[in-house]
Design an enzyme around this catalytic site. Structure first.
Site: not given
Length: 226
Positions: A94, A172, A174
């Site tokens: 990002c 993202h 994560e």
């Protein structure tokens, strides 16, 4: 293999207890791949001495814009160029995706088309993957030497690869669905249009490809290089 995490943002306080800070999301994502991690909170002015302080590097997401006049952004760009020169592997997510592009000659701006939020589909090297997005800024001009390997109609430069040294993604991997739901609750109101957040909320129960992207990231970091 020691991975230096260059932390460029913080989890909202209301989510910290349940999810941890941004730097803790990546050891969880990349668990089982044999990495050792050390965090440098560059957002708070804490930098490594040099690119040699880790075997590979990873830059996190952030609520800030790569183009903002913040004291830690120019030294971060200098460090990115040092890492690039050192030929150590670098992954950006990002904001990390954006600041790497900017540091190496690309352009980042606040996208006039608005926000991308929640579970989002991307064409990745000819295959479809679903990842959680949370961004308005985009890489709108790709640096020389970068190859676009992932995109969709909203974000043309969603994944970039710079030879075998740098790999970046706008989304993202994560972020779990629950984490994105928490962001909508704590940061989204008044920032992201309500209709976009409602549409995202309706998609958040479906599966994602976080584990697949984690494997790709891990393989990239560990890849043998001359």
């Amino acid at each position: 293999m020691k991975i230096g995490i260059l932390q460029t943002g913080h989890t909202p306080d209301a989510l910290m207890q349940d999810f941890g800070d941004y730097d803790s999301l990546f050891p969880a994502l990349l668990d089982g791949h044999g990495f050792e991690f050390k965090t440098f909170a560059v957002v708070d002015g804490i930098f490594p001495d040099s690119a040699e302080d880790a075997d590979g590097w990873l830059i996190t997401g952030s609520r800030y814009g790569a183009y903002e006049d913040l004291p830690w952004i120019p030294p971060l760009e200098d460090l990115i160029r040092q890492i690039h020169k050192s030929e150590k592997p670098l992954v950006g997510v990002c904001f990390g995706h954006q600041i790497i592009a900017q540091a190496l000659g690309g352009k980042v701006e606040k996208y006039q088309g608005g926000w991308s939020v929640g579970r989002t589909e991307y064409d990745f090297d000819g295959d479809n993957v679903w990842l959680n997005a949370w961004h308005q800024d985009q890489v709108v001009a790709v640096p020389d030497g970068a190859e676009v390997i992932g995109s969709n109609d909203f974000c043309q430069n969603a994944m970039l690869r710079y030879g075998d040294q740098i790999w970046t993604v706008q989304a993202h991997p994560e972020f779990s669905n629950d984490f994105v739901s928490g962001l909508m609750r704590t940061r989204g109101k008044g920032l992201v249009p309500d209709d976009l957040m409602q549409a995202a909320a309706n998609r958040q129960t479906a599966p994602d490809h976080n584990a697949r992207i984690a494997q790709i990231m891990a393989d990239f970091l560990k890849k043998a290089r001359a």
